[in-house]
Design an enzyme around this catalytic site. Sequence first.
Site, PDB file in Angstrom:
ATOM      1  N   HIS A   1     -15.149  55.185  33.799  1.00 46.09           N
ATOM      2  CA  HIS A   1     -15.120  53.748  33.551  1.00 46.09           C
ATOM      3  C   HIS A   1     -15.537  53.026  34.830  1.00 46.09           C
ATOM      4  O   HIS A   1     -15.630  53.638  35.895  1.00 46.09           O
ATOM      5  CB  HIS A   1     -13.714  53.293  33.136  1.00 46.09           C
ATOM      6  CG  HIS A   1     -12.723  53.438  34.258  1.00 46.09           C
ATOM      7  ND1 HIS A   1     -12.077  54.637  34.526  1.00 46.09           N
ATOM      8  CD2 HIS A   1     -12.312  52.567  35.213  1.00 46.09           C
ATOM      9  CE1 HIS A   1     -11.310  54.477  35.587  1.00 46.09           C
ATOM     10  NE2 HIS A   1     -11.426  53.235  36.035  1.00 46.09           N
ATOM     11  N   HIS A  44     -18.308  50.889  40.558  1.00 43.33           N
ATOM     12  CA  HIS A  44     -18.662  52.309  40.602  1.00 43.33           C
ATOM     13  C   HIS A  44     -17.955  53.048  39.472  1.00 43.33           C
ATOM     14  O   HIS A  44     -17.036  52.512  38.856  1.00 43.33           O
ATOM     15  CB  HIS A  44     -18.243  52.919  41.950  1.00 43.33           C
ATOM     16  CG  HIS A  44     -16.765  52.945  42.139  1.00 43.33           C
ATOM     17  ND1 HIS A  44     -16.037  51.831  42.544  1.00 43.33           N
ATOM     18  CD2 HIS A  44     -15.856  53.947  41.941  1.00 43.33           C
ATOM     19  CE1 HIS A  44     -14.760  52.160  42.609  1.00 43.33           C
ATOM     20  NE2 HIS A  44     -14.621  53.420  42.236  1.00 43.33           N
TER      21      HIS A  44
END
Length: 192
Positions: A37, A120
Site C-alpha cells: 500500500h 512509497h
Amino acid sequence: MPRLFTGLELPEDVAFDLDLMKGGIIGSRWIDRDSFHITLRFIGDIDDGMAREIAYALDGVEARPFSLRLKGLGVFGGNKPHTLYAGVEENADLRRLQSIHERICQVLGLPPEGRKFTPHVTLARLKDPDFHSLHGFLASHSLYKSRGFEVPRFVLFSSRPSRGGGPYAVEESYDLHDRQSDDWRGAREGAA
C-alpha cells in the site's frame, strides 16, 4: 485500541509485479503482496471514539480520482538501511490528498506527522542486510516503473501491533470524486 492509518491500495497486477522482485537480499524480510500500500497518514493507536471521529471526518474529503505510477527503488536508513521500497512518481493530486488527511488529523487534535511525506510502497524490512546483495538488487531494478494506474478511492486501514506492520484490514473505504463537478452536473440535470 485500534492502530490506524490512511492509504492507497495497489491494483492486483502492480502488486504482482512487485511481488516478483522478492528475493536475493540476505537480511531481508519481504512484505506480503496483500499488504502492499501507499501510506497517506499514519494515525497510530487511538481510542474508539477518536477512530469514529476520524472515519466520519474522512467521509467529507473532496478530491477527484487521479493517476499514479510507481518509479524506482530506494532504501530508508542511510548507512544503516532498514526499509527497501518502491518510490512513487511525483504527483500533485497525491500530495494534495495527503495534506487534506494531515489537516483532518490535526484539527481533531492529533500531533502533526513528524516525518516528511515520502510516498512509497514498502517491499522489505532490512536487518543488517548484506550490502553487496542490496546494492546489486537496487542496481538491477533501478529503472523500475509500474504502469500508470487510476486511484479511485482511499482507505482507512487498521493493523495489529506487530514487528514491521501487517496484516492490514480495511476499516472504511472512501470513493474519490469531484463534488463540485457532481453538484454542477446534478444542478444541470435538474434544470433540464
